[in-house]
Design an enzyme around this catalytic site. Structure first.
Site, short mmCIF file in Angstrom:
data_model
loop_
_atom_site.label_atom_id
_atom_site.label_comp_id
_atom_site.label_asym_id
_atom_site.label_seq_id
_atom_site.Cartn_x
_atom_site.Cartn_y
_atom_site.Cartn_z
N GLU A 86 24.19 29.53 -4.52
CA GLU A 86 24.97 30.54 -3.78
C GLU A 86 25.06 30.16 -2.30
OE1 GLU A 86 22.30 31.07 -5.68
OE2 GLU A 86 22.34 33.01 -6.69
N GLY B 232 9.27 31.96 0.12
CA GLY B 232 10.58 32.50 0.52
C GLY B 232 10.52 33.98 0.83
N ARG B 233 9.85 34.76 -0.04
CA ARG B 233 9.80 36.21 0.15
C ARG B 233 8.83 36.62 1.24
NH1 ARG B 233 8.44 34.34 -4.66
NH2 ARG B 233 6.27 34.50 -5.41
N HIS C 289 19.36 63.92 -4.09
CA HIS C 289 20.63 64.32 -4.72
C HIS C 289 21.06 63.30 -5.75
CE1 HIS C 289 20.87 67.31 -1.50
NE2 HIS C 289 20.37 66.34 -0.74
N GLU D 3 8.84 39.53 -7.69
CA GLU D 3 8.87 38.06 -7.82
C GLU D 3 7.47 37.48 -7.62
OE1 GLU D 3 11.21 34.98 -5.20
OE2 GLU D 3 12.52 35.61 -6.85
N LYS E 167 15.18 27.68 2.05
CA LYS E 167 13.94 26.90 2.05
C LYS E 167 14.14 25.59 1.26
CE LYS E 167 9.08 26.93 0.73
NZ LYS E 167 7.92 27.66 0.17
N LYS F 239 18.98 29.71 -13.69
CA LYS F 239 19.72 28.82 -12.78
C LYS F 239 20.22 27.59 -13.54
CE LYS F 239 17.17 29.87 -8.49
NZ LYS F 239 16.24 29.31 -7.46
O1 F6P Z 1 14.85 33.87 -6.35
C1 F6P Z 1 14.43 32.56 -6.39
C2 F6P Z 1 14.31 32.03 -4.99
O2 F6P Z 1 13.80 30.74 -5.03
C3 F6P Z 1 13.47 32.93 -4.09
O3 F6P Z 1 12.10 32.73 -4.26
C4 F6P Z 1 13.99 32.53 -2.74
O4 F6P Z 1 13.66 33.46 -1.73
C5 F6P Z 1 15.49 32.46 -3.02
O5 F6P Z 1 15.60 31.99 -4.37
C6 F6P Z 1 16.27 31.59 -2.07
O6 F6P Z 1 15.70 30.32 -2.09
P1 F6P Z 1 16.06 29.32 -0.87
O7 F6P Z 1 15.53 29.95 0.40
O8 F6P Z 1 15.37 28.05 -1.22
O9 F6P Z 1 17.57 29.18 -0.82
#
Ligand code: F6P
Length: 523
Positions: A194, A247-248, A363, A333, A188, A492
């Site tokens: 990452e 995002g979620r 288990h 979150e 987003k 971050k």
């Molecule tokens: O965990 C923080 C966050 O901003 C989430 O809210 C989001 O889903 C994720 O990192 C990935 O963010 P992006 O889609 O901007 O890469």
């Protein structure tokens, strides 16, 4: 927001010592009130340690928290995400809520995605998709891809890379032919370390295999088009979504493009329809007949009144085994916050969400669920059991055993096994006084059992939307903003500083522990 006085009234109701088993005896019509259905989804809350009287008090409290007014604001596209001054309209992605203009934009995007998916699937050039993303750009697609396995034909292989650990991208591309692989970078913000690192490594992998053709094999899904262009994705290969999609809450948007490519637009459309059905249920049903409201209030009762600090989510269905991981982000979150919308202490909010698939958990941690102590009034943790009634694997004997275990566990948690009963079972023996308590089960441990008639895209859409709206309702009652996530920022920023220092070899000012840790990896 719920007031202290309202919680105190509810606390008094919880002090009436009546077991869940006795509630069934006292409330002969308990199932009528505590079992709800929306399409193929049925939720049985009757094994919760919650009386009908207490439920009525919870509903009164919810109404006094202006829940209906907040619900109307949500669907009207008002700025419900106040700290970022944004609307929250993931429901609009499945056709419910938002303005006519929003609905027009969504329809255009859905058409664009479906046309693209049909084109790619009919051309047959690509055999594999590598979906790169993390958090909400990964967990939803990953969960739903597994779920679709039960009910839809997968035409392209779908791999995921999320972690910055090199093993993630290595596993994702291992064994794939770059000439047949489409890489989709989903972010987003298009600023996630990452995802950008995995995207760069995937691009290098493509270039190594197909040279400059690599840019034909790379798509981006983002709300930051400029970021994607700066990264080097061609304009025509970018699929946009809006800042009013959290995002979620984004699997319903172009974030789900890889699902459309792998399983087809029709399957994805059915998934959206399921969520839309739950949206309309939540929007239109009165609070007392409202499934997400009921689920939210049960959670408030267990968290704020019975003092439970966690909620176990245990799907007795391998195809949705990643549900707990998905809900950890969705719930923790969204509502893992200590400060209210108006900057005050919030008190107890979101519990710890955890879990694993059943029967595996039996288990692993069911010992603790049945006999473990905990801060919660009756020990252990409340459980959301999710079961799929129809066998998708053509293994009827296996499926019967799976369902029998699910139903038995909720019964065992509720009934327990008394010491007296255990003494009779054990009979006369020298160690009776030591052994009987160890082999008894306190019981009266609450659970909800959700059943899906079948694991269809529609039912999966309903299930996820149910939890989305539950989270919204709880956020209103706790008066927290469920749609920002300031808590992820500090880590971050510090990671960027430490990475820069590790890369340059110049150490900055850190505590002794962090300095020593960094020294461990100094060249
Ligand atoms: O965990 C923080 C966050 O901003 C989430 O809210 C989001 O889903 C994720 O990192 C990935 O963010 P992006 O889609 O901007 O890469």
């Amino acid at each position: 927001m719920a007031t202290l006085q309202q919680f105190q009234t509810l606390k008094k109701l919880s002090e009436v010592n009546v077991s869940i088993k006795e509630l069934f005896e006292q409330e002969p019509d308990r199932l009528n009130r505590f079992v709800m259905r929306e399409g193929p989804l049925r939720a049985d809350f009757s094994k919760q340690a919650l009386s009908s009287e207490a439920l009525s008090a919870l509903l009164k409290m919810a109404a006094k928290c202006d829940l209906e007014e907040w619900r109307a604001k949500l669907f009207a596209g008002e700025s419900v995400n106040s700290s970022e001054d944004r609307a929250v309209l993931h429901m609009a992605l499945r056709g419910v809520g938002g303005s006519k203009e929003v609905q027009k934009q969504v329809s255009e995007m859905r058409r664009h995605m479906a046309d693209y998916a049909d084109k790619i699937r009919s051309e047959g050039k690509f055999k594999n998709i590598v979906h790169i993303g993390i958090g909400g750009s990964d967990l939803g697609p990953r969960l739903v891809a597994d779920g679709f396995e039960a009910c839809a034909e997968q035409s392209l292989t779908l791999r995921f890379a999320e972690n910055v650990d090199g093993a993630s991208i290595n596993d994702a591309v291992n064994g794939l032919d770059p000439t047949e692989t489409l890489v989709i970078i989903v972010s987003k913000s298009f600023g996630t370390q990452e995802t950008k690192m995995n995207g760069a490594s995937a691009r290098a992998w493509l270039k190594e295999g197909i040279g400059e053709l690599a840019s034909d094999h790379m798509l981006a899904v983002t709300a930051n088009r400029n970021g994607a262009v700066d990264f080097g994705v061609r304009e025509e290969n970018i699929f946009d979504f809006w800042d009013w999609v959290g995002g979620r809450y984004s699997v319903w948007s172009a974030v789900g493009l890889s699902l459309q490519l792998a399983y087809g637009p029709d399957v994805f459309s059915e998934f959206l329809d399921g969520a839309a059905a739950m949206d309309m249920h939540f929007r239109d049903q009165p609070l007392q007949e409202n499934l997400p409201v009921m689920m939210a209030l049960v959670g408030i009762w267990n968290r704020n009144i019975l003092d439970y600090s966690s909620l176990a989510v245990i799907p007795y269905s391998r195809r949705i085994r990643k549900l707990a991981a998905f809900l950890q982000q969705l719930e923790m979150e969204s509502n893992g916050k200590r400060i209210t919308r108006n900057g005050k202490e919030a008190g107890l909010t979101c519990p710890i969400i955890w879990g694993d698939e059943g029967t595996n958990g039996q288990h692993a941690f069911f010992q603790w669920l049945h006999q473990g102590p905990s801060a919660g009034k009756y020990g252990g943790a409340p459980v959301d059991f999710i079961a799929v009634l129809k066998d998708h694997e053509s293994r009827p004997e296996h499926h019967r055993a799976l369902l029998a275990n699910c139903f038995a566990q909720s019964e065992a948690l509720m009934l327990g096994k008394s010491e007296d009963f255990v003494r009779q079972e054990l009979g006369k023996r020298d160690d009776l006084e030591e052994l009987a308590p160890q082999k008894s089960f306190p019981g009266n441990r609450p659970s909800t059992t959700i059943t899906l008639d079948e694991l269809s895209p529609f039912a999966l859409g309903e299930l996820i939307a149910l939890y989305e709206h539950k989270v919204f309702v709880q956020g209103v009652i706790w008066n927290v903003n469920s749609f920002d996530q300031w808590g992820v920022e500090l880590g971050k920023v510090l990671a960027t500083t430490i990475l820069d220092e590790m890369s340059s070899g110049h150490s900055g000012q850190h505590d002794a522990s962090t300095t020593a840790l960094m020294d461990l990896v100094k060249p």
